[in-house]
Design a protein around this motif. Structure first.
Motif, PDB file in Angstrom:
ATOM      1  N   PRO A  29      76.710 117.134  71.652  1.00 41.63           N
ATOM      2  CA  PRO A  29      76.025 116.027  71.429  1.00 41.63           C
ATOM      3  C   PRO A  29      76.730 114.790  70.724  1.00 41.63           C
ATOM      4  N   PHE A  30      76.744 113.644  71.290  1.00 37.56           N
ATOM      5  CA  PHE A  30      77.662 112.508  70.851  1.00 37.56           C
ATOM      6  C   PHE A  30      77.030 111.860  69.539  1.00 37.56           C
ATOM      7  N   LYS A  31      75.769 111.743  69.469  1.00 39.10           N
ATOM      8  CA  LYS A  31      75.363 111.202  68.368  1.00 39.10           C
ATOM      9  C   LYS A  31      75.745 111.870  67.066  1.00 39.10           C
ATOM     10  N   PRO A  32      75.467 113.243  66.834  1.00 39.64           N
ATOM     11  CA  PRO A  32      76.042 113.666  65.519  1.00 39.64           C
ATOM     12  C   PRO A  32      77.570 113.612  65.270  1.00 39.64           C
ATOM     13  N   TRP A  33      78.360 113.553  66.552  1.00 34.40           N
ATOM     14  CA  TRP A  33      79.983 113.434  66.653  1.00 34.40           C
ATOM     15  C   TRP A  33      80.249 112.158  65.801  1.00 34.40           C
ATOM     16  N   LEU A  34      79.353 111.177  66.382  1.00 38.00           N
ATOM     17  CA  LEU A  34      79.816 109.839  66.025  1.00 38.00           C
ATOM     18  C   LEU A  34      79.341 109.540  64.604  1.00 38.00           C
ATOM     19  N   PHE A  35      78.108 110.064  64.226  1.00 30.30           N
ATOM     20  CA  PHE A  35      77.471 109.639  62.801  1.00 30.30           C
ATOM     21  C   PHE A  35      78.611 110.371  61.891  1.00 30.30           C
ATOM     22  N   GLY A  36      79.113 111.779  62.349  1.00 34.72           N
ATOM     23  CA  GLY A  36      80.013 112.432  61.465  1.00 34.72           C
ATOM     24  C   GLY A  36      81.270 111.576  61.101  1.00 34.72           C
ATOM     25  N   ILE A  37      81.796 111.157  62.266  1.00 33.00           N
ATOM     26  CA  ILE A  37      82.948 110.103  61.948  1.00 33.00           C
ATOM     27  C   ILE A  37      82.446 109.020  60.740  1.00 33.00           C
ATOM     28  N   ALA A  38      81.459 108.447  61.060  1.00 38.99           N
ATOM     29  CA  ALA A  38      80.857 107.382  60.072  1.00 38.99           C
ATOM     30  C   ALA A  38      80.839 107.848  58.478  1.00 38.99           C
ATOM     31  N   VAL A  39      80.100 109.037  58.632  1.00 37.46           N
ATOM     32  CA  VAL A  39      79.933 109.476  57.246  1.00 37.46           C
ATOM     33  C   VAL A  39      81.222 109.633  56.695  1.00 37.46           C
ATOM     34  N   ASN A  40      82.318 110.182  57.214  1.00 33.61           N
ATOM     35  CA  ASN A  40      83.673 110.388  56.694  1.00 33.61           C
ATOM     36  C   ASN A  40      84.270 109.035  56.361  1.00 33.61           C
ATOM     37  N   LYS A  41      84.019 108.256  57.150  1.00 32.92           N
ATOM     38  CA  LYS A  41      84.784 106.807  56.937  1.00 32.92           C
ATOM     39  C   LYS A  41      83.877 106.201  55.470  1.00 32.92           C
ATOM     40  N   CYS A  42      82.576 106.693  55.566  1.00 33.97           N
ATOM     41  CA  CYS A  42      81.773 106.089  54.297  1.00 33.97           C
ATOM     42  C   CYS A  42      82.324 106.837  52.928  1.00 33.97           C
ATOM     43  N   ARG A  43      82.635 107.997  53.012  1.00 38.06           N
ATOM     44  CA  ARG A  43      82.966 109.021  52.123  1.00 38.06           C
ATOM     45  C   ARG A  43      84.374 108.410  51.338  1.00 38.06           C
ATOM     46  N   ALA A  44      85.178 108.123  52.360  1.00 44.23           N
ATOM     47  CA  ALA A  44      86.495 107.521  52.027  1.00 44.23           C
ATOM     48  C   ALA A  44      86.460 106.227  51.245  1.00 44.23           C
ATOM     49  N   THR A  45      85.407 105.547  51.503  1.00 47.91           N
ATOM     50  CA  THR A  45      85.362 104.064  50.891  1.00 47.91           C
ATOM     51  C   THR A  45      84.771 104.429  49.532  1.00 47.91           C
ATOM     52  N   PHE A  46      83.813 105.256  49.439  1.00 48.15           N
ATOM     53  CA  PHE A  46      83.134 105.085  47.888  1.00 48.15           C
ATOM     54  C   PHE A  46      83.527 106.518  47.093  1.00 48.15           C
ATOM     55  N   ARG A  47      84.715 106.932  47.360  1.00 49.51           N
ATOM     56  CA  ARG A  47      85.415 107.706  46.443  1.00 49.51           C
ATOM     57  C   ARG A  47      85.494 107.337  45.274  1.00 49.51           C
ATOM     58  N   GLY A  48      84.897 107.409  44.156  1.00 50.49           N
ATOM     59  CA  GLY A  48      85.246 106.929  42.777  1.00 50.49           C
ATOM     60  C   GLY A  48      84.511 105.594  42.554  1.00 50.49           C
ATOM     61  N   LYS A  49      83.776 104.877  43.401  1.00 53.35           N
ATOM     62  CA  LYS A  49      83.007 103.867  43.181  1.00 53.35           C
ATOM     63  C   LYS A  49      81.629 104.002  43.665  1.00 53.35           C
ATOM     64  N   ARG A  50      80.531 103.303  43.110  1.00 54.52           N
ATOM     65  CA  ARG A  50      79.166 103.301  43.563  1.00 54.52           C
ATOM     66  C   ARG A  50      78.807 102.033  44.376  1.00 54.52           C
ATOM     67  N   PRO A  51      78.264 102.220  45.555  1.00 55.67           N
ATOM     68  CA  PRO A  51      77.841 101.375  46.577  1.00 55.67           C
ATOM     69  C   PRO A  51      76.841 100.558  45.968  1.00 55.67           C
ATOM     70  N   ARG A  52      76.942  99.296  46.324  1.00 55.93           N
ATOM     71  CA  ARG A  52      75.639  98.312  45.957  1.00 55.93           C
ATOM     72  C   ARG A  52      74.585  98.325  46.771  1.00 55.93           C
ATOM     73  N   PRO A  53      73.372  97.993  46.171  1.00 54.04           N
ATOM     74  CA  PRO A  53      72.074  98.190  47.080  1.00 54.04           C
ATOM     75  C   PRO A  53      72.119  97.154  48.339  1.00 54.04           C
ATOM     76  N   ALA A  54      71.812  98.074  49.422  1.00 53.14           N
ATOM     77  CA  ALA A  54      71.859  97.247  50.536  1.00 53.14           C
ATOM     78  C   ALA A  54      70.753  96.253  50.832  1.00 53.14           C
ATOM     79  N   ALA A  55      71.256  95.175  51.130  1.00 56.55           N
ATOM     80  CA  ALA A  55      70.208  93.980  51.779  1.00 56.55           C
ATOM     81  C   ALA A  55      69.319  94.361  52.753  1.00 56.55           C
ATOM     82  N   LEU A  56      68.140  94.387  52.765  1.00 54.92           N
ATOM     83  CA  LEU A  56      67.379  94.829  53.733  1.00 54.92           C
ATOM     84  C   LEU A  56      66.817  93.593  54.777  1.00 54.92           C
ATOM     85  N   GLU A  57      67.346  93.164  55.612  1.00 57.72           N
ATOM     86  CA  GLU A  57      67.136  92.012  56.323  1.00 57.72           C
ATOM     87  C   GLU A  57      65.966  92.338  57.155  1.00 57.72           C
ATOM     88  N   GLU A  58      66.483  93.311  58.364  1.00 60.64           N
ATOM     89  CA  GLU A  58      65.460  93.304  59.315  1.00 60.64           C
ATOM     90  C   GLU A  58      64.436  94.393  58.910  1.00 60.64           C
TER      91      GLU A  58
END
Length: 183
Positions: free
Chosen positions: A71-100
């Motif tokens: 299945p493509f969707k879990p494969w794609l989101f897996g890549i996204a999760v790994n990219k996110c993990r790499a960015t927030f190692r050691g730092k806390r993300p800010r609260p997301a602004a909910l527009e829509e």
């Protein structure tokens, strides 16, 4: 395109064979849900947009690793999760602004109802960003992206039991944080 050629898995198979034009429908199809997920994970819209681009660059560079009929969707989101993990190692993300997501649930809300709904949405978004990365990913994928536990397990590279545990602990932490603030 016929029904078969419109499927994500078929398109990704074509991408894996080097057909760049088949990547565009996938980017368009997943633009909104993937960008929303990434933004929830990192807590910043602009950084989320950068990561979104990095995810699809990674899809192209890792295209030969895709195995049909996975299945493509879990494969794609897996890549996204790994990219996110790499960015927030050691730092806390800010609260997301909910527009829509902050749009009211009724057709004619009062200004007070709109204000309460918006404040509640921001409070929930802030609470989600306080979760540990694995719990945040599981909660976002389950609640907002509607993935099954099996799909989430494949996406985050954990067992289904571990995913269920992360979901349980994540929801408990959200409840503990939000209950006193929403009274």
């Amino acid at each position: 395109m016929d029904a078969r050629s419109d499927r994500d898995e078929w398109l990704m198979t074509q991408v894996a064979q080097g057909k760049r034009h088949c990547l565009e429908p996938l980017v368009r199809r997943y633009a909104s849900p993937l960008l929303t997920f990434i933004t929830r994970m990192v807590g910043d819209r602009h950084h989320g947009e950068e990561l979104f681009q990095e995810v699809f660059l990674a899809v192209w560079s890792k295209r030969r690793q895709y195995e049909f009929p996975r299945p493509f969707k879990p494969w794609l989101f897996g890549i996204a999760v790994n990219k996110c993990r790499a960015t927030f190692r050691g730092k806390r993300p800010r609260p997301a602004a909910l527009e829509e997501e902050s749009s009211p649930l009724t057709d004619d809300p009062s200004p007070a109802d709109t204000l309460v709904a918006t404040e509640t949405a921001h409070l929930v978004a802030g609470a989600v960003t306080r979760l540990p990365a694995q719990q945040r990913a599981v909660v976002a994928l389950r609640i907002w992206d509607g993935m099954s536990y099996a799909q989430i397990a494949e996406t985050v590279g954990r067992t289904e039991a571990t995913v269920r545990s992360h979901m349980h602990h994540g929801l408990a932490a959200l409840r503990k944080y939000l209950e006193p603030r929403l009274r």
